[in-house]
Design an enzyme around this catalytic site. Structure first.
Site, PDB file in Angstrom:
ATOM      1  N   ASN A  73      -5.718  12.197  -0.136  1.00  0.00           N
ATOM      2  CA  ASN A  73      -4.870  11.399   0.757  1.00  0.00           C
ATOM      3  C   ASN A  73      -5.781  10.686   1.750  1.00  0.00           C
ATOM      4  O   ASN A  73      -7.009  10.859   1.729  1.00  0.00           O
ATOM      5  CB  ASN A  73      -3.842  12.290   1.459  1.00  0.00           C
ATOM      6  CG  ASN A  73      -2.770  11.465   2.160  1.00  0.00           C
ATOM      7  OD1 ASN A  73      -2.132  10.618   1.534  1.00  0.00           O
ATOM      8  ND2 ASN A  73      -2.582  11.665   3.445  1.00  0.00           N
ATOM      9  N   LYS A  74      -5.181   9.918   2.613  1.00  0.00           N
ATOM     10  CA  LYS A  74      -5.930   9.095   3.569  1.00  0.00           C
ATOM     11  C   LYS A  74      -7.004   9.889   4.300  1.00  0.00           C
ATOM     12  O   LYS A  74      -6.771  11.035   4.700  1.00  0.00           O
ATOM     13  CB  LYS A  74      -4.935   8.485   4.559  1.00  0.00           C
ATOM     14  CG  LYS A  74      -5.519   7.602   5.635  1.00  0.00           C
ATOM     15  CD  LYS A  74      -6.373   6.472   5.100  1.00  0.00           C
ATOM     16  CE  LYS A  74      -5.662   5.594   4.089  1.00  0.00           C
ATOM     17  NZ  LYS A  74      -6.582   4.684   3.366  1.00  0.00           N
ATOM     18  N   ARG A  85       0.859  -1.192   0.000  1.00  0.00           N
ATOM     19  CA  ARG A  85       0.000   0.000   0.000  1.00  0.00           C
ATOM     20  C   ARG A  85       0.890   1.233   0.000  1.00  0.00           C
ATOM     21  O   ARG A  85       2.100   1.140   0.148  1.00  0.00           O
ATOM     22  CB  ARG A  85      -0.921  -0.022   1.228  1.00  0.00           C
ATOM     23  CG  ARG A  85      -0.146  -0.369   2.509  1.00  0.00           C
ATOM     24  CD  ARG A  85      -0.644   0.276   3.726  1.00  0.00           C
ATOM     25  NE  ARG A  85      -0.561   1.717   3.657  1.00  0.00           N
ATOM     26  CZ  ARG A  85       0.563   2.413   3.850  1.00  0.00           C
ATOM     27  NH1 ARG A  85       1.714   1.819   4.108  1.00  0.00           N
ATOM     28  NH2 ARG A  85       0.550   3.731   3.781  1.00  0.00           N
ATOM     29  N   GLY A  86       0.231   2.403  -0.143  1.00  0.00           N
ATOM     30  CA  GLY A  86       1.000   3.643  -0.251  1.00  0.00           C
ATOM     31  C   GLY A  86       1.241   3.904  -1.731  1.00  0.00           C
ATOM     32  O   GLY A  86       1.639   2.994  -2.476  1.00  0.00           O
ATOM     33  N   ALA A  87       0.982   5.144  -2.160  1.00  0.00           N
ATOM     34  CA  ALA A  87       0.963   5.431  -3.595  1.00  0.00           C
ATOM     35  C   ALA A  87       2.259   5.048  -4.333  1.00  0.00           C
ATOM     36  O   ALA A  87       2.212   4.331  -5.340  1.00  0.00           O
ATOM     37  CB  ALA A  87       0.614   6.908  -3.805  1.00  0.00           C
ATOM     38  N   ARG A  92      -6.923  -0.739  -7.299  1.00  0.00           N
ATOM     39  CA  ARG A  92      -7.408   0.324  -6.398  1.00  0.00           C
ATOM     40  C   ARG A  92      -7.485   1.605  -7.236  1.00  0.00           C
ATOM     41  O   ARG A  92      -6.603   1.852  -8.068  1.00  0.00           O
ATOM     42  CB  ARG A  92      -6.462   0.539  -5.200  1.00  0.00           C
ATOM     43  CG  ARG A  92      -6.462  -0.618  -4.201  1.00  0.00           C
ATOM     44  CD  ARG A  92      -5.632  -0.286  -2.970  1.00  0.00           C
ATOM     45  NE  ARG A  92      -6.306   0.598  -2.052  1.00  0.00           N
ATOM     46  CZ  ARG A  92      -5.694   1.231  -1.029  1.00  0.00           C
ATOM     47  NH1 ARG A  92      -4.399   1.074  -0.829  1.00  0.00           N
ATOM     48  NH2 ARG A  92      -6.384   2.015  -0.226  1.00  0.00           N
ATOM     49  N   ASP A 115      -2.141  10.578  -2.584  1.00  0.00           N
ATOM     50  CA  ASP A 115      -2.477   9.517  -3.530  1.00  0.00           C
ATOM     51  C   ASP A 115      -2.720  10.060  -4.925  1.00  0.00           C
ATOM     52  O   ASP A 115      -2.534   9.360  -5.915  1.00  0.00           O
ATOM     53  CB  ASP A 115      -3.694   8.739  -3.024  1.00  0.00           C
ATOM     54  CG  ASP A 115      -3.276   7.877  -1.842  1.00  0.00           C
ATOM     55  OD1 ASP A 115      -3.266   8.392  -0.714  1.00  0.00           O
ATOM     56  OD2 ASP A 115      -2.879   6.721  -2.069  1.00  0.00           O
ATOM     57  N   GLN A 173      -2.806   2.681   9.835  1.00  0.00           N
ATOM     58  CA  GLN A 173      -1.486   2.806   9.190  1.00  0.00           C
ATOM     59  C   GLN A 173      -0.541   3.652  10.030  1.00  0.00           C
ATOM     60  O   GLN A 173       0.673   3.479   9.963  1.00  0.00           O
ATOM     61  CB  GLN A 173      -1.634   3.433   7.798  1.00  0.00           C
ATOM     62  CG  GLN A 173      -2.258   2.537   6.748  1.00  0.00           C
ATOM     63  CD  GLN A 173      -3.754   2.708   6.662  1.00  0.00           C
ATOM     64  OE1 GLN A 173      -4.408   3.058   7.648  1.00  0.00           O
ATOM     65  NE2 GLN A 173      -4.333   2.472   5.496  1.00  0.00           N
TER      66      GLN A 173
HETATM   67  O1  MRU Z   1      -4.868   3.089   1.926  1.00  0.00           O
HETATM   68  P1  MRU Z   1      -3.381   3.351   1.918  1.00  0.00           P
HETATM   69  O2  MRU Z   1      -2.704   2.858   3.146  1.00  0.00           O
HETATM   70  O3  MRU Z   1      -2.729   2.863   0.654  1.00  0.00           O
HETATM   71  O4  MRU Z   1      -3.278   4.931   1.920  1.00  0.00           O
HETATM   72  C1  MRU Z   1      -2.004   5.501   1.861  1.00  0.00           C
HETATM   73  C2  MRU Z   1      -2.000   6.966   1.961  1.00  0.00           C
HETATM   74  O5  MRU Z   1      -3.006   7.629   2.021  1.00  0.00           O
HETATM   75  C3  MRU Z   1      -0.653   7.613   1.903  1.00  0.00           C
HETATM   76  O6  MRU Z   1      -0.644   8.782   2.670  1.00  0.00           O
HETATM   77  C4  MRU Z   1      -0.321   7.962   0.445  1.00  0.00           C
HETATM   78  O7  MRU Z   1      -0.484   6.856  -0.381  1.00  0.00           O
HETATM   79  C5  MRU Z   1       1.059   8.495   0.309  1.00  0.00           C
HETATM   80  S1  MRU Z   1       2.290   7.254   0.641  1.00  0.00           S
HETATM   81  C6  MRU Z   1       3.803   7.980   0.417  1.00  0.00           C
END
Ligand code: MRU
Length: 343
Positions: free
Chosen positions: A243-244, A47-49, A88, A233, A192
């Protein structure tokens, strides 16, 4: 200190740290099929962009290998590329990673693998660069020293190929000796922050406090935070940033308190084809992530849950966007769709 690598190509195969198990267990997943990869992406084992960008690119290699082994038609193989690309919706990096390597498919697996490896290497170099730009920008704006930073979700080595975006800036501030401590929002529903960011900060011996998401607003308003940093994201051309879920609330609190709210993300997360945040698709996840905790139902059987995984912070609340190219001072009208400020 050993570096954390959540996604890597090791001994000719894709290896992920299963982030659903952290911090209690450190388990690796060997990914050999598209089904395994899509499942890992959907359940947030990876996970994470930026990490999703690398997963998309290496995923094309996985699909090409499986196509040879299982004698797929080109049509079936192309459908599998798309299945990875669409696993996703919100993080643009996943589609970006797939799209970056697709033009090389006709040149064979080795060529695609070389391009995917290059994407991963560039992500790492970009993260280090963002750390430097971000840290210098914050040093120029924040007069309280040492700096108390707040972050939301996880944007570190686990969310990238290594080092991190917003957490990379925090790591750099720590290396420069200008960081006091970090507030890590726990980031409900999948924690997270409480699980992953805390694990990374503990790994690096950075002093930190895990706080409930609802505590961030008042801690910021009381003057206990000098800067908030998040990842992204997808950043639209006007600077609106997905973002999250919960990031928007942090930005509002920063505006109220008059402290900088900084987005740190690679150029691969900037999507100038998306004009504003209203055009960003927000992923809605299973309601049980909200209604349960640690697999235990906590809400009444009759309750329904609503689980948007991301929100969009309007550009007007964002002080700066830091990428590997430099700093877009969004509060001064410098947006990705216009031009980059001097780094
Ligand atoms: O659902 P996730 O855990 O993939 O969400 C991740 C985030 O929102 C992060 O802040 C974003 O992807 C940036 S990661 C460098």
């Amino acid at each position: 200190m050993s570096e954390i690598r959540a996604i890597s190509w090791v001994s000719d195969g894709l290896v992920l740290i299963d982030q659903t198990k952290l911090p209690q267990q450190e388990i690796n997943l060997n990914i050999e099929t598209v089904d395994q990869l899509v499942d890992a992406i959907k359940k947030l084992a990876v996970r994470g962009a930026p990490a999703l960008g690398a997963a998309g690119a290496w995923g094309v290699v996985i699909a090409m290998r499986q196509a040879v082994k299982e004698k797929w038609s080109n049509e079936k193989r192309n459908e599998e590329f798309l299945r990875i690309r669409n696993a996703r919706p919100t993080a643009v990096n996943l589609a970006w990673g797939v799209d970056k390597v697709l033009p090389f498919v006709d040149q064979g697996i080795d060529e695609v693998l070389a391009k995917a490896n290059q994407i991963a290497a560039e992500d790492e170099a970009g993260n280090r660069q963002m750390g430097k730009f971000g840290s210098s920008w914050i040093e120029s704006k924040v007069k309280n020293r040492p700096i108390r930073a707040l972050t939301h979700c996880n944007t570190g080595s686990l969310a990238t190929t290594t080092w991190g975006t917003a957490l990379g800036v925090i790591r750099e501030m720590n290396a420069r000796g200008i960081l006091k401590h970090v507030f890590a929002d726990e980031t409900r529903p999948l924690l997270q922050g409480g699980r992953l960011t805390a694990w990374e900060l503990a790994h690096d011996n950075i002093e930190h406090f895990v706080i409930a998401d609802g505590a961030a607003t008042s801690i910021i308003a009381r003057g206990e935070v000098d800067v908030a940093l998040i990842g992204a994201d997808r950043v639209a051309a006007n600077g609106d940033t997905a973002n999250k879920i919960g990031s928007f609330a942090v930005a509002l609190a920063c505006k109220y308190a008059g402290i900088p709210f900084v987005v740190v993300a690679p150029e691969s997360t900037v999507d100038v084809a998306t004009l504003t945040g209203a055009d960003i698709e927000i992923e809605y996840r299973d309601e049980n992530e909200i209604l349960s905790l640690n697999g235990q139902r906590i809400s009444p059987a009759k309750s329904k849950g609503l689980n948007p995984a991301f929100d969009v912070t309007p550009a007007e609340l964002i002080s700066a966007l830091v990428t590997e190219k430099g700093v877009y001072e969004i509060s001064n009208g410098i947006t990705p769709g216009s031009k980059l400020a001097k780094a």
